[in-house]
Design a protein around this motif. Structure first.
Motif, PDB file in Angstrom:
ATOM      1  N   ALA A 198       3.142  -1.087   3.847  1.00 19.62           N
ATOM      2  CA  ALA A 198       3.006   0.143   3.074  1.00 19.62           C
ATOM      3  C   ALA A 198       4.335   0.868   2.989  1.00 19.62           C
ATOM      4  N   VAL A 199       4.501   1.617   1.921  1.00 15.87           N
ATOM      5  CA  VAL A 199       5.623   2.536   1.781  1.00 15.87           C
ATOM      6  C   VAL A 199       5.049   3.953   1.787  1.00 15.87           C
ATOM      7  N   MET A 200       5.840   4.897   2.259  1.00 20.24           N
ATOM      8  CA  MET A 200       5.277   6.234   2.489  1.00 20.24           C
ATOM      9  C   MET A 200       6.047   7.337   1.778  1.00 20.24           C
ATOM     10  N   LEU A 201       5.298   8.341   1.334  1.00 25.29           N
ATOM     11  CA  LEU A 201       5.881   9.570   0.779  1.00 25.29           C
ATOM     12  C   LEU A 201       5.642  10.708   1.758  1.00 25.29           C
ATOM     13  N   SER A 202       6.655  11.528   1.980  1.00 26.78           N
ATOM     14  CA  SER A 202       6.500  12.684   2.870  1.00 26.78           C
ATOM     15  C   SER A 202       6.506  13.957   2.038  1.00 26.78           C
ATOM     16  N   ALA A 203       7.651  14.648   2.026  1.00 27.77           N
ATOM     17  CA  ALA A 203       7.726  15.897   1.265  1.00 27.77           C
ATOM     18  C   ALA A 203       7.499  15.664  -0.231  1.00 27.77           C
TER      19      ALA A 203
ATOM     20  N   ALA B  40       5.029  18.544  -0.643  1.00 26.86           N
ATOM     21  CA  ALA B  40       5.590  19.834  -1.027  1.00 26.86           C
ATOM     22  C   ALA B  40       6.426  19.773  -2.303  1.00 26.86           C
ATOM     23  N   GLY B  41       6.503  18.605  -2.937  1.00 30.32           N
ATOM     24  CA  GLY B  41       7.362  18.472  -4.099  1.00 30.32           C
ATOM     25  C   GLY B  41       6.700  18.926  -5.392  1.00 30.32           C
ATOM     26  N   SER B  42       7.490  18.880  -6.454  1.00 26.86           N
ATOM     27  CA  SER B  42       6.966  19.303  -7.755  1.00 26.86           C
ATOM     28  C   SER B  42       6.280  18.165  -8.502  1.00 26.86           C
ATOM     29  N   TYR B  43       6.459  16.903  -8.021  1.00 24.70           N
ATOM     30  CA  TYR B  43       5.928  15.753  -8.780  1.00 24.70           C
ATOM     31  C   TYR B  43       5.160  14.761  -7.901  1.00 24.70           C
ATOM     32  N   PRO B  44       4.138  15.236  -7.171  1.00 25.77           N
ATOM     33  CA  PRO B  44       3.442  14.314  -6.253  1.00 25.77           C
ATOM     34  C   PRO B  44       2.797  13.118  -6.972  1.00 25.77           C
ATOM     35  N   ILE B  45       2.207  13.360  -8.114  1.00 31.88           N
ATOM     36  CA  ILE B  45       1.497  12.270  -8.816  1.00 31.88           C
ATOM     37  C   ILE B  45       2.507  11.280  -9.380  1.00 31.88           C
ATOM     38  N   GLU B  46       3.566  11.811  -9.982  1.00 33.47           N
ATOM     39  CA  GLU B  46       4.612  10.937 -10.522  1.00 33.47           C
ATOM     40  C   GLU B  46       5.232  10.089  -9.420  1.00 33.47           C
ATOM     41  N   ALA B  47       5.334  10.653  -8.211  1.00 31.55           N
ATOM     42  CA  ALA B  47       5.951   9.902  -7.105  1.00 31.55           C
ATOM     43  C   ALA B  47       5.066   8.708  -6.728  1.00 31.55           C
ATOM     44  N   VAL B  48       3.751   8.929  -6.660  1.00 32.52           N
ATOM     45  CA  VAL B  48       2.836   7.807  -6.356  1.00 32.52           C
ATOM     46  C   VAL B  48       2.891   6.778  -7.489  1.00 32.52           C
ATOM     47  N   GLU B  49       2.906   7.262  -8.723  1.00 33.16           N
ATOM     48  CA  GLU B  49       2.965   6.329  -9.864  1.00 33.16           C
ATOM     49  C   GLU B  49       4.248   5.499  -9.827  1.00 33.16           C
ATOM     50  N   ALA B  50       5.360   6.171  -9.512  1.00 28.90           N
ATOM     51  CA  ALA B  50       6.644   5.456  -9.478  1.00 28.90           C
ATOM     52  C   ALA B  50       6.637   4.405  -8.375  1.00 28.90           C
ATOM     53  N   MET B  51       6.105   4.783  -7.214  1.00 30.15           N
ATOM     54  CA  MET B  51       6.030   3.813  -6.108  1.00 30.15           C
ATOM     55  C   MET B  51       5.179   2.614  -6.495  1.00 30.15           C
TER      56      MET B  51
ATOM     57  N   ASN C   3      -3.478   4.830  -1.191  1.00 29.99           N
ATOM     58  CA  ASN C   3      -4.307   4.007  -0.307  1.00 29.99           C
ATOM     59  C   ASN C   3      -4.587   4.677   1.037  1.00 29.99           C
ATOM     60  N   VAL C   4      -3.600   5.432   1.522  1.00 29.43           N
ATOM     61  CA  VAL C   4      -3.749   6.097   2.813  1.00 29.43           C
ATOM     62  C   VAL C   4      -3.246   7.529   2.663  1.00 29.43           C
ATOM     63  N   ALA C   5      -4.093   8.501   3.022  1.00 29.98           N
ATOM     64  CA  ALA C   5      -3.664   9.902   2.966  1.00 29.98           C
ATOM     65  C   ALA C   5      -3.199  10.316   4.355  1.00 29.98           C
ATOM     66  N   ARG C   6      -1.991  10.852   4.440  1.00 33.05           N
ATOM     67  CA  ARG C   6      -1.431  11.263   5.728  1.00 33.05           C
ATOM     68  C   ARG C   6      -1.581  12.769   5.903  1.00 33.05           C
ATOM     69  N   LEU C   7      -2.121  13.148   7.052  1.00 30.79           N
ATOM     70  CA  LEU C   7      -2.246  14.568   7.393  1.00 30.79           C
ATOM     71  C   LEU C   7      -1.218  14.830   8.485  1.00 30.79           C
ATOM     72  N   ASN C   8      -0.271  15.700   8.215  1.00 32.98           N
ATOM     73  CA  ASN C   8       0.821  15.937   9.149  1.00 32.98           C
ATOM     74  C   ASN C   8       0.451  17.095  10.072  1.00 32.98           C
TER      75      ASN C   8
ATOM     76  N   LYS D  66       0.805  -1.197   0.000  1.00 31.28           N
ATOM     77  CA  LYS D  66       0.000   0.000   0.000  1.00 31.28           C
ATOM     78  C   LYS D  66       0.855   1.271   0.000  1.00 31.28           C
ATOM     79  N   ILE D  67       0.279   2.344  -0.519  1.00 33.38           N
ATOM     80  CA  ILE D  67       0.995   3.615  -0.605  1.00 33.38           C
ATOM     81  C   ILE D  67       0.351   4.644   0.326  1.00 33.38           C
ATOM     82  N   VAL D  68       1.171   5.173   1.224  1.00 35.48           N
ATOM     83  CA  VAL D  68       0.753   6.267   2.095  1.00 35.48           C
ATOM     84  C   VAL D  68       1.390   7.525   1.526  1.00 35.48           C
ATOM     85  N   ALA D  69       0.602   8.553   1.278  1.00 32.65           N
ATOM     86  CA  ALA D  69       1.197   9.800   0.788  1.00 32.65           C
ATOM     87  C   ALA D  69       0.722  10.959   1.660  1.00 32.65           C
ATOM     88  N   THR D  70       1.674  11.813   2.016  1.00 35.00           N
ATOM     89  CA  THR D  70       1.378  12.967   2.850  1.00 35.00           C
ATOM     90  C   THR D  70       0.771  14.075   1.998  1.00 35.00           C
TER      91      THR D  70
END
Ligand code: G6P
Ligand code: MG
Length: 483
Positions: free
Chosen positions: A312-317, A321-332, A31-36, A7-11
């Motif tokens: 699950a693996v997680m994305l933070s910044a 805050a990055g320039s490629y949030p969608i690409e990062a989820v796709e890559a994961m 799969n999981v949205a993280r609210l920091n 599963k993918i957790v993205a902030t």
């Protein structure tokens, strides 16, 4: 139909708060949205949560919401000119009395008087995740006097850790307590506790959670040296939690990067033995903050966590805050799928030769043993109240998908974190008991998961509403009349 098990957790953050981006993240496989809760206001978090739930529902997706408490991260105050540049050999002081907004080249304020008490001459302090390192040379009642060992820039509010850990800040601050109430109001599915030292910190969090009327499952962030110092502490911490996070940022600073890989593998293994879900977090795709593709090392890191059998693996910044949030989820998503094809991801040696403690656990593990050894099995149906039965199942490596059939919104969202588990809304209580198996299998036929002639395993209990009541495993041949 091959679906991703990991599963993918993205902030969510400034880069991922518009409906357009959130929709694309969900379609890319979030799969999981993280609210920091370290950043942003309650209203911002509420707006993001609402948006995620609305858009997921629109697409028939199930996305869990995880709130991450700020915790007692010790930070420096501010500089008069925002940032300074330190050189090796410079003297520098931390002061509880120095004005909070007027740090200089020589001194900066801190809000945490115990830091002075906790530190001894010779201790190494790591600032900004270890980018700047200092050694304590002497102490006074309200100041630490240090010498810079590794120089670099230092700016407002950067964090402080001590090498080897051991700063005694209690795990739950006044802000965290307020945020637990916010989590209750938002009906969050998971709540992450930052910097717990041991089981007692998690027990306190659980008490506060219950008092607030919050039903979120508690995630212990393993990020202090003390938490991994010995197996008893680590196992106690895991036992007192509902899920764990390998929070590699602070953990790596405290124990050193060389120890981190081994500890990651250990935390994942111990969590699975105790039937807990586990998230691997921090810097997984760090370069994607500014680049549209990950480095080979990052690909390798994500794949390694998948082979360790993280949930699950997680994305933070990267996503916040990055320039490629969608690409990062796709890559994961792509890298997870690739790693899951490796035979290591499919063959289980887990808990062979060990005793089981519960009836439902025995049924769940028997189910997985059968699923992995009987080639005709195409899917597992687990009728579940809380998601607990599929959670136990998903501790076992397998390529057979596990479907959590449940009528409850909370459970539908919760299982979004569990590796290999998908959910299908289903209420057996509305059906005559002899129709339940057929109705459940029909749902899989309708979705194209199984065909006539396939085999399916179904688990349930004697009543239709008892958490922990699973006592039955049926092997069903799709196409024959099922009772
Ligand atoms: C559903 C089934 C019951 C089963 C229960 C287990 O309600 O209909 O027969 O006992 O789930 O729930 P659990 O939360 O333990 O997985
Ligand atoms: Mg941290």
């Amino acid at each position: 139909m091959i679906s991703r098990r990991t599963k993918i957790v993205a902030t969510l953050g400034p880069a991922s708060s518009s409906p357009e981006v959130v929709e694309k993240l969900i379609l890319a496989g979030l799969n999981v949205a993280r609210l920091n809760f370290s950043h942003g206001t309650p209203d911002e978090h509420k707006a993001r949560a609402r948006m995620v739930r609305e858009i997921a529902a629109k697409h028939g997706r199930f996305v869990a919401l995880l709130g991450d408490l700020q915790g007692p991260k010790i930070r420096i105050a501010k500089f008069a000119d925002k940032r300074i540049e330190l050189k090796e050999g410079d003297s520098f002081r931390f002061s509880v009395t120095h004005p909070r907004d007027a740090g200089t080249q020589d001194v900066v304020g801190i809000d945490y008087p115990d830091l002075i008490k906790d530190c001894r001459v010779g201790d190494e302090l790591l600032l900004d995740d270890g980018r700047v390192v200092m050694r304590v040379e002497s102490t006074t009642a309200d100041e630490l006097h240090c010498v810079v060992l590794t120089g670099g820039p230092l700016s407002d509010h950067k964090g402080i850790n001590r090498r080897g850990g051991g700063l005694t800040a209690p795990a739950l601050t006044a802000k965290d307590k307020a945020d637990i109430k916010l989590a209750a109001e938002m009906e969050l599915d998971y709540l992450a506790v930052s910097f717990p030292r041991d089981a007692a910190d998690m027990e306190l969090a659980r008490r506060l959670r219950d008092e607030a009327g919050c039903t979120a499952w508690l995630v212990a962030k393993i990020e202090r040296a003390e938490a991994v110092a010995d197996d008893d502490t680590l196992n106690g911490l895991i036992r007192a939690s509902d899920a764990v996070m390998v929070a590699r940022g602070d953990l790596g600073v405290e124990i050193g990067d060389a120890e981190l890989v081994g500890i990651q593998k250990k935390i994942i293994k111990y969590a699975r033995v105790q039937n807990k879900a586990v998230i691997t977090a921090t810097q997984m795709m760090e370069s994607m903050i500014t680049n549209s593709m990950p480095t080979r090392a990052e690909v390798s890191d994500v794949a390694n966590a998948v082979l360790d059998y993280t949930d699950a693996v997680m994305l933070s910044a990267e996503s916040a805050a990055g320039s490629y949030p969608i690409e990062a989820v796709e890559a994961m998503a792509r890298v997870c799928l690739g790693a899951e094809r490796n035979p290591i991801s499919r063959k289980s040696m887990h808990r062979l030769g060990e005793q089981f403690t519960r009836c439902d656990e025995s049924i769940a593990l028997a189910t997985m043993y059968t699923a992995n050894h009987f080639p005709g099995i195409k899917a597992i149906i687990s009728l579940t109240e809380s998601g607990y039965s599929p959670l136990i199942m998903s501790r076992i490596r397998s390529s057979v998908p596990i479907f959590a059939f449940t009528p409850h919104r909370e459970t539908q969202a919760r299982v979004a974190l569990f590796r290999g588990v998908e959910t299908i809304p289903f209420d057996p209580a509305n059906l005559p008991s002899e129709k339940v198996s057929q109705a459940a299998v029909d749902e899989l036929l309708k979705r194209g998961v199984v065909q006539q002639g396939d085999w399916v395993i179904l688990t349930k209990g004697d009543s239709y509403h008892t958490i922990g009541g699973t006592n039955t495993m049926k092997i069903l041949h799709v196409g024959e009349p099922l009772a």
